[in-house]
Motif scaffolding. Sequence first.
Motif, short mmCIF file in Angstrom:
data_model
loop_
_atom_site.label_atom_id
_atom_site.label_comp_id
_atom_site.label_asym_id
_atom_site.label_seq_id
_atom_site.Cartn_x
_atom_site.Cartn_y
_atom_site.Cartn_z
N THR A 1 -1.39 -13.64 3.00
CA THR A 1 -0.89 -14.09 1.69
C THR A 1 0.44 -13.40 1.46
OG1 THR A 1 -3.16 -14.27 0.87
CG2 THR A 1 -1.38 -14.27 -0.77
N ASP A 2 1.51 -14.20 1.41
CA ASP A 2 2.85 -13.64 1.21
C ASP A 2 3.17 -13.68 -0.28
OD1 ASP A 2 5.55 -12.91 1.25
OD2 ASP A 2 5.90 -13.90 3.17
N THR A 3 3.11 -12.52 -0.92
CA THR A 3 3.38 -12.46 -2.35
C THR A 3 4.87 -12.39 -2.66
OG1 THR A 3 3.35 -10.03 -2.52
CG2 THR A 3 1.22 -11.16 -2.63
N ILE A 4 5.68 -12.16 -1.62
CA ILE A 4 7.14 -12.06 -1.82
C ILE A 4 7.77 -13.45 -1.72
CG2 ILE A 4 9.25 -10.89 -1.11
CD1 ILE A 4 7.02 -8.99 -2.02
N TYR A 5 7.52 -14.13 -0.60
CA TYR A 5 8.03 -15.49 -0.37
C TYR A 5 6.87 -16.39 0.05
CZ TYR A 5 12.63 -13.26 -0.42
OH TYR A 5 13.74 -12.54 -0.78
N PRO A 6 6.13 -16.92 -0.92
CA PRO A 6 4.97 -17.76 -0.59
C PRO A 6 5.32 -18.99 0.25
CG PRO A 6 4.94 -17.14 -2.91
CD PRO A 6 6.28 -16.72 -2.37
N GLU A 7 6.59 -19.43 0.19
CA GLU A 7 6.99 -20.62 0.94
C GLU A 7 7.50 -20.29 2.34
OE1 GLU A 7 9.57 -23.17 -1.33
OE2 GLU A 7 8.53 -22.69 -3.20
N ARG A 8 7.28 -19.07 2.79
CA ARG A 8 7.75 -18.65 4.12
C ARG A 8 6.74 -19.15 5.16
NH1 ARG A 8 10.63 -12.86 4.83
NH2 ARG A 8 12.06 -13.53 6.45
N THR A 9 6.82 -20.44 5.46
CA THR A 9 5.79 -21.09 6.28
C THR A 9 6.37 -21.97 7.39
OG1 THR A 9 5.67 -22.92 4.69
CG2 THR A 9 4.13 -21.10 4.38
N LYS A 10 7.66 -21.83 7.67
CA LYS A 10 8.29 -22.72 8.64
C LYS A 10 7.71 -22.58 10.06
CE LYS A 10 12.77 -23.27 6.35
NZ LYS A 10 12.66 -24.71 6.17
N ASP B 1 8.98 -9.79 6.07
CA ASP B 1 9.68 -10.14 7.31
C ASP B 1 8.80 -9.99 8.55
OD1 ASP B 1 11.97 -10.78 5.99
OD2 ASP B 1 13.15 -9.08 6.68
N LEU B 2 7.64 -9.35 8.40
CA LEU B 2 6.76 -9.14 9.56
C LEU B 2 5.53 -10.04 9.56
CD1 LEU B 2 6.97 -5.28 10.07
CD2 LEU B 2 7.73 -7.06 11.65
N ILE C 1 -3.98 -9.83 5.46
CA ILE C 1 -2.67 -9.22 5.20
C ILE C 1 -2.12 -9.79 3.90
CG2 ILE C 1 -0.26 -9.10 5.98
CD1 ILE C 1 -1.37 -9.20 8.87
N LYS C 2 -1.63 -8.91 3.06
CA LYS C 2 -0.93 -9.33 1.84
C LYS C 2 0.42 -8.63 1.84
CE LYS C 2 -3.17 -10.00 -1.99
NZ LYS C 2 -3.94 -9.81 -3.25
N THR C 3 1.50 -9.42 1.88
CA THR C 3 2.83 -8.81 1.88
C THR C 3 3.13 -8.25 0.50
OG1 THR C 3 4.08 -10.79 1.25
CG2 THR C 3 3.58 -10.50 3.59
N MET C 4 3.79 -7.10 0.49
CA MET C 4 4.12 -6.41 -0.76
C MET C 4 5.50 -5.77 -0.61
SD MET C 4 1.24 -6.77 -2.56
CE MET C 4 1.19 -5.50 -3.82
N VAL C 5 6.06 -5.33 -1.73
CA VAL C 5 7.30 -4.56 -1.66
C VAL C 5 7.00 -3.25 -0.94
CG1 VAL C 5 8.25 -5.60 -3.74
CG2 VAL C 5 6.92 -3.50 -3.93
N TYR C 6 8.05 -2.64 -0.37
CA TYR C 6 7.89 -1.40 0.38
C TYR C 6 7.28 -0.32 -0.53
CZ TYR C 6 9.01 2.44 3.50
OH TYR C 6 8.92 3.51 4.35
N PRO C 7 6.30 0.43 -0.03
CA PRO C 7 5.89 0.61 1.37
C PRO C 7 4.77 -0.32 1.83
CG PRO C 7 4.85 2.28 0.03
CD PRO C 7 5.69 1.46 -0.90
N GLY C 8 4.58 -1.43 1.16
CA GLY C 8 3.56 -2.39 1.59
C GLY C 8 3.98 -3.15 2.83
#
Length: 422
Positions: free
Chosen positions: A326-335, A307-308, A296-303
Motif C-alpha cells: 500500500t503506497d500511502t505517498i503515491y497511490p497511483e505509482r502502478t505503472k 521509491d523502493l 508493506i506500507k510506504t511512509m515518509v522517512y524513516p518509513g
Amino acid sequence: MTKMIIHGGTCLSGDVTIGGAKNSTVALIPAAILADTPVQLNMVPDILDVHNLMLILKSMNVRSEFADGMLTIDPTNIVENILPSKAIKSLRASYYFMGALLGKFGEATLSFPGGDNIGPRPIDQHIKAFEALGADVTNNNGTVHIKAGKNGLHGAQIFLDLVSVGATINAILAAVKVKGSTVIRNAAKEPEIIDIVTFLNNMGAKIRGAGTDVIRIEGVEKLEAKNTHIVIPDRIEAGTYLSLAAACGDGVTVHNVIPEHLESFIAKLLEMGVDLEVNEDSIFVPKCDHFKGTEIKTMVYPGFATDLQQPITPLLLKANSRSIITDTIYPERTKHIPELSKMGANIKYRNGSIVIEHTDKLTGQEVSAGEIRAGAAAVIAGIMAEGTTTIYNADNILRGYDNIVDKLTELNADVELLNDDM
C-alpha cells in the motif's frame, strides 16, 4: 530514446558499488548557484538528470564540468535568464531552481516542472513557503513567476501542511541568504536533506535541525565553498540491487551503503527470509531459495520509501504466500503492474493496494519503463525471466541509475542498450 535488451535466467554474483544519491544530487546542483565561489561535488552519479541540470546551468552562464564522478560548478558569472523549458520539463527536481533563484536574485521564472508521472504532485507547499518568506507567486499558463514582494524577502515561520522533501529543500534554498530567522516546521527528515544542509553549512550557512521535523535558519550574506562535498550513497539504488541480489543472486556484495538509511527496507528483507550480512558500509546477500510474503506500507522517512516499492515487487513474486503493498505517498505509482503482468506475474491493483501472489516463472516480453522505478522493476523481472526482455523508454531508467549496464554486466547479467530505431 533507447531500449534495454535483457537475456534473462542468469545467476548473479560478485560485487557492485553504489553511486551518489540521485535525490541529493538533483538538489545539490541547483543549491550550488547560491555559492559565491566555484563548487566541487564528488561521487556524483552519471545519470541523465545530472546532464539535464547541467544544460539548465549553461543557460544561466554557469560553467560546469563533469568527469569520473567529479562535478565542478562555477556560478560566479551567473546571469538571470529564461530557463530552457525542455530541460525543466525533463525532471521534477528542476523545481529546486525556484528556491535557489529566489534566494540568489530575489526572483525566479520557470516552466512548471516535469518528471515521472506517478500521480498528483502539487507544489502548493513550495509556494506557501515562498509566500511566507515575502514572495509573490503567480502561475501563467504553466509558467511560474516568483518575486520578492514590495517589502522584500524576510525570515519567517513556515509550517508545511504535508511532510514534503521538495518543499523542505526549496524553503531552505530560498531562506539561507534571507536576512533574519526562518523556522520550518513539519519538515521532512530524509538523509538527502541532511546532505543538502551539510553542503550549505560547510559554505557558511547557519542551519540547524536537519534530520528533525524543525529546521532553523539564520540568514547569511555569503556562501563560499572551501572543500569538495562528497554526495551520500544512493539508498534507493542500494535497495534496488539488494532486491535484485535476493531474487536471482548467488552471493552478491553491495558496497558503499549506509545501512541506517535502509533500516525499514532491510527489515522487510529479513522478514521475508533473506539472510543478509549487514556490515558498516556494505551488505552481503547470500543465495536465497525460500521467501515469505509480507505486507508493506510506504511512509515518509524513516518509513519504507515509496521509491523502493516497485524495485522490491519482482522479489515478492517469489514468495510462497501473498504480499500486499500500500503506497500511502503515491497511490497511483502502478505503472509496473501491467508490464510485469505481460511477463506472467500474478499481480493486481485492488482496493488501493498492490496484491502480489506467488508466480512460478516469468517470461521475457516487450515492456516499457513508464518511469524510473517502474523501469527498475522491469530490469529485475527481465533478469529473473526466461528468454529475452526488451524494455522500451529505457531513458527513464538512465535518469536514475548510475552506469547500470556496466554494473549489471559485472554481476554476470546479460544486458545491453540500443538506440530505439535499431
